[in-house]
Design an enzyme around this catalytic site. Structure first.
Site, short mmCIF file in Angstrom:
data_model
loop_
_atom_site.label_atom_id
_atom_site.label_comp_id
_atom_site.label_asym_id
_atom_site.label_seq_id
_atom_site.Cartn_x
_atom_site.Cartn_y
_atom_site.Cartn_z
N HIS A 466 14.64 -14.16 -35.16
CA HIS A 466 14.83 -12.71 -35.23
C HIS A 466 15.89 -12.36 -36.27
O HIS A 466 15.65 -11.56 -37.18
CB HIS A 466 15.24 -12.20 -33.84
N GLU A 467 17.05 -12.98 -36.16
CA GLU A 467 18.15 -12.65 -37.08
C GLU A 467 17.79 -13.06 -38.50
O GLU A 467 18.14 -12.39 -39.47
CB GLU A 467 19.46 -13.31 -36.64
N HIS A 470 15.87 -10.30 -40.12
CA HIS A 470 16.76 -9.29 -40.73
C HIS A 470 17.30 -9.83 -42.06
O HIS A 470 17.40 -9.11 -43.04
CB HIS A 470 17.95 -9.01 -39.81
N HIS A 473 14.89 -9.53 -44.87
CA HIS A 473 14.81 -8.14 -45.32
C HIS A 473 15.94 -7.86 -46.33
O HIS A 473 15.74 -7.21 -47.35
CB HIS A 473 14.96 -7.23 -44.09
#
Ligand code: ZN
Length: 678
Positions: A466-467, A470, A473
Site C-alpha cells: 500500500h505505502e 503511494h 505515485h
C-alpha cells in the site's frame, strides 16, 4: 548560516541526516522565513504578472522551504526526543504564522488572479494552468477574497478551530490514558493468547505493578475484545472505550457543537451553503448529493449480506459460545471464534512465508514486471537510524529516475503506523536541470531477532505494498511543476487509488509465487493455506462495509444537512443514520462520536467517504488487470501513463477514463468484497 547542515540540506542531493541536530532547526528556519518574506514583498512590488516573474520565484521559495522543513517534520515522526520536541513545536508555529500570512496576502492574491485572468494564461502549459487554478481556489477557500471585517472573523474562526481540534485530540488521549484494566488472576485471562498476555504483563511491570495491564490503546484493546472469554471484563473494556471523552473535564460534546457551528459559519462567509460544499471544492466528487447517493447505494447493496452475516454470527454464538443475545462487547469475540472455525488459520501461520528480504525482493519484482523499473540499494547515504536503507529506481533504459528511504522496523520514539511522505519533489528548476523525486517509506514491522530474519504477517505485507503504491505515485510522476507533481494537488478522495491498487497483488497467486516462500524450507505457500487465506478475505465484509458507510454518511450529513443551532442533536442524527444503515446497533450509552477525531480533529470533515470512493477507483483499475492478466504490460503502461505519471496536473476523472475507457463503476469493489447482488 552556510555551515548549518539543515540549511545546506536544501542544496545537497539528499538531506544531511547524520549532521542535523535540534539546535540547527530554529536558526535555519527563522532565517529562511525572514528571507522568504522579504523576497515575496519585493516580488509583489514589481507589478509584473507573468509566470516567470511571479510563480517561478514563488516556486523556488516554496521548494527551499519544503527542503528545509521536510526533514524536521520527518525526524519528529521517526526520532522523537526531549530536545527535538519543543524546537519542532516552535518551528511549526513559526511556519503556520508564515503560511497564514501568505494565505491572507491580498497583493499576492491579486497578482495570481491577474495572471489567471490575463491572456498570457492561455499560453501556459497545462501543468502551470492547473497550478494557477489550484492556487486561486485555495486562496479563495482561505478567505483571501473576503472584505476586511469578514476576513478577520474568518481568521478568528480558523484559529479557534485549530485550538478546538487540538483540545479534542488531547481529551481523547487523556481519557484513553485515564483507564486501565488491571488483572491479578490468571483465570481472568482465559482465551487470551500468550503473546498478548506477555505484552500485558510487561505493561504492568513497566508501571511497577503485578499481574497484567490492559489499556484502551488499539494493540491492547483489540485482542482483548477478540479473545478474552470473561464477558464481564469485555463489557467493562467496551464501555470504557466507547464512552471516552464523554463526561467531566474531558467531555468533547460541547467541542463538537462549537466545531460544527464554526465550520458552518466559515462556509457561509465563503459563500457556500454548508461545510460539505467547502470540502467538495477540492475533491473529485462533485455535488453533496453525489456523495450521499454513492453511500446510500453501497449501504443498499451491502445490507442483505451484512444481515446474513449477523444472523449467522448470532446463531453460532448461541449454539457454540453460549451467548443467548449477541451484545456489542461480544461481536469481536464471536467473530474471531467463527473465523477460526471456518478458516482454520491465523496470521501467525502465514508469517514464515513472508521473510523480510523476500517480501522486498517480491515487491520490487512486481513493480519491475509492471513498469519495467529496476530498484537497487545504495550504500553510505546519510540516514537517521542505522536500520534505514536507501534505494534508487532506474527506468528500463537504465536511467535513474527516483529514490526512496525505507525505515521498516518498530522502535521507541518512532510514531506508530505506516506512511509515505515526500522528501524531494520532481521539479524542473529555473536553470532547467531536473530534480528527481525521493520518498520516505515508513513502517513499524518486527525487526530480525537473534539471527532469524524478520517475518511479517500478510497484513503487514499488504501495508508495505500500500505505502509503496503511494510511493510510486510520487516517484513515477512525469510532472515538472512543483505544486502538481506526484501526489501534490491530487484530490483527497482519489489519492488512495495508487496505494489500494497495489494491495491487490498480495492476494494473487502469480504475484505471491514471486516471493512467498518458507524462510527455512524454501517451500512455496501451500495451496491449502492460500485457499483459506483467499476465502477469509471477504469474511464479514458486509458488516465492515456498512460500518464504514455509517461513519461516512454520519460525517457527510453532519456537515451538509444538520443545523448545530437546531432542535436535533448530534446524537439524534447518528441514531437516524444507524436506523437507516447499521446492522449492529450499539447500546444507547455508546458515545463513539466523542472520539471520532478523523472528522473533528483531523482533515476528514465531510471527507470520510473518501476511503470508499477511492476504493471504487482502485478496485476498478485492478479489474482491468484481471481482464488482461495481472502483469499485462500494456495495461500497466496505460496506468502509468494516464494516472501515475500525471500527479495533480490532470483532472482525475479524465485520467481514469483515459485509462479505463469509461467512468469508474462500483462492480469490481463489490465483487472483490464478495458483495455482489444476492
Ligand atoms: Zn494510504
Amino acid at each position: 548560516m552556510n555551515r548549518n547542515p539543515l540549511f545546506r540540506s536544501t542544496q545537497t542531493e539528499l538531506p544531511l541526516f547524520s549532521d542535523i541536530q535540534p539546535q540547527h532547526i530554529l536558526p535555519a528556519l527563522d532565517a529562511m522565513l525572514g528571507e522568504n518574506r522579504e523576497k515575496i514583498s519585493e516580488l509583489l512590488e514589481e507589478d509584473c504578472c507573468d509566470w516567470l516573474h511571479l510563480m517561478q520565484p514563488m516556486e523556488v521559495l516554496e521548494e527551499r522551504l519544503s527542503r528545509l522543513w521536510g526533514p524536521v517534520n520527518h525526524l519528529n515522526a521517526v526520532c522523537d526526543s526531549d530536545e527535538l520536541r519543543p524546537v519542532y513545536r516552535q518551528g511549526l508555529m513559526n511556519l503556520t504564522a508564515y503560511r497564514t500570512g501568505l494565505a491572507q496576502n491580498e497583493a499576492l492574491f491579486s497578482a495570481i488572479r491577474a495572471l489567471h485572468d490575463s491572456p498570457p494564461f492561455q499560453a501556459l502549459n497545462h501543468e502551470r494552468k492547473q497550478v494557477l487554478r489550484h492556487a486561486l481556489r485555495d486562496l479563495r477557500l482561505g478567505g483571501a477574497e473576503l472584505p476586511p471585517k469578514k476576513k478577520m472573523r474568518f481568521k478568528e474562526i480558523q484559529m479557534r478551530l485549530s485550538e478546538l481540534g487540538a483540545q479534542f485530540e488531547q481529551h481523547i488521549l487523556d481519557a484513553t490514558r485515564a483507564f486501565d484494566l488491571h488483572l491479578e488472576h490468571e483465570r481472568d485471562l482465559v482465551g487470551v493468547p500468550l503473546s498478548i498476555r506477555d505484552a500485558a504483563s510487561e505493561r504492568a511491570r513497566a508501571k511497577g505493578r503485578e499481574g497484567w495491564l490492559f489499556t484502551l490503546d488499539a494493540p491492547s484493546y483489540i485482542p482483548f475484545m477478540q479473545y478474552a472469554e470473561n464477558r464481564g471484563l469485555r463489557r467493562k473494556m467496551y464501555t470504557a472505550y466507547v464512552t471516552r471523552a464523554s463526561d467531566g473535564a474531558q467531555d468533547n460534546t460541547p467541542l463538537i457543537v462549537e466545531i460544527l457551528k464554526l465550520k458552518q459559519e466559515a462556509a457561509q462567509l465563503l459563500g457556500y451553503h454548508n461545510y460539505g460544499e467547502v470540502s467538495l471544492a477540492t475533491k473529485m466528487a462533485g455535488e453533496p448529493s453525489e456523495v450521499i447517493g454513492f453511500l446510500r447505494d453501497l449501504a443498499r447493496r451491502g445490507k442483505p449480506h451484512a444481515q446474513k452475516e449477523v444472523a449467522d454470527l448470532e446463531a453460532f454464538s448461541a449454539a457454540e459460545l453460549d451467548l443467548e443475545t449477541l451484545e456489542a462487547w461480544d461481536v469481536a469475540f464471536a467473530a474471531e471464534h467463527l473465523r477460526r472455525k471456518l478458516f482454520h488459520f491465523s496470521q501467525e501461520d502465514l508469517k514464515p512465508y513472508f521473510p523480510e528480504q523476500q517480501v522486498l525482493a517480491g515487491l520490487f519484482a512486481v513493480t519491475q514486471k509492471l513498469y519495467g523499473i529496476r530498484i537497487r540499494e545504495r550504500e553510505s547515504v546519510p540516514v537517521w537510524h542505522p536500520d534505514v536503507r536507501f534505494f534508487d529506481i532506474f527506468d528500463d533504459s537504465g536511467e535513474r529516475i527516483a529514490g526512496f528511504y525505507l525505515d521498516s522496523y518498530v522502535r521507541p520514539h518512532k510514531r506508530g503506523g505506516a506512511w509515505m511522505d515526500e522528501c524531494i519533489i520532481r521539479w524542473r528548476r529555473p536553470d532547467c536541470t531536473l530534480q528527481l523525486p525521493v520518498a520516505y517509506l515508513v513502517c513499524n514491522f518486527d525487526a530480525p531477532v537473534r539471527g532469524r530474519p524478520a517475518l511479517w504477517t500478510h497484513e503487514e505485507v499488504i501495508t508495505l505494498f500500500h505505502e509503496f503504491g503511494h510511493g510510486l505515485h510520487h516517484m513515477l510522476t512525469q510532472v515538472e511543476t512543483l505544486d502538481v507533481s506526484g501526489i501534490r494537488g491530487a484530490p483527497w478522495d482519489a489519492v488512495e487509488l495508487p496505494s489500494q491498487f497495489m494491495e491487490n497483488f498480495c492476494w494473487e497467486r502469480d504475484a505471491l509465487d514471486l516471493f512467498a516462500r518458507h524462510f527455512e524450507t524454501g517451500e512455496k505457500l501451500p495451496d491449502a493455506l492460500f485457499d483459506r487465506m483467499r476465502a477469509a478475505k471477504t469474511f464479514h465484509s458486509g458488516i465492515q462495509m456498512l460500518r464504514q458507510v455509517e461513519l461516512a454518511l454520519f460525517d457527510f450529513l453532519l456537515h451538509t444537512a444538520f443545523d448545530p443551532e437546531g432542535k436535533q442533536s448530534v446524537q439524534d442524527l447518528l441514531d437516524t443514520v444507524r436506523a437507516e444503515v447499521a446492522v449492529l446497533k450499539p447500546p444507547s450509552f455508546n458515545r463513539f462520536q466523542n472520539s471520532f477525531s478523523h472528522i473533528f480533529a483531523g482533515g476528514y470533515a465531510a471527507g470520510y467517504y473518501s476511503y470508499k470512493w477511492a476504493e471504487v477507483l482502485s478496485a476498478d483499475a485492478f479489474s482491468a488487470f484481471e481482464e488482461a492478466g495481472i502483469f499485462d504490460p500494456e495495461t500497466a503502461t496505460a496506468l502509468r501513463r494516464e494516472v501515475l505519471s500525471v500527479g495533480g496536473s490532470r483532472d482525475i476523472m479524465e485520467a481514469f477514463i483515459a485509462f479505463r475507457g469509461r467512468k469508474p463503476t462500483v462492480d469490481a469493489l463489490l465483487r472483490h468484497s464478495g458483495l455482489e447482488d444476492l
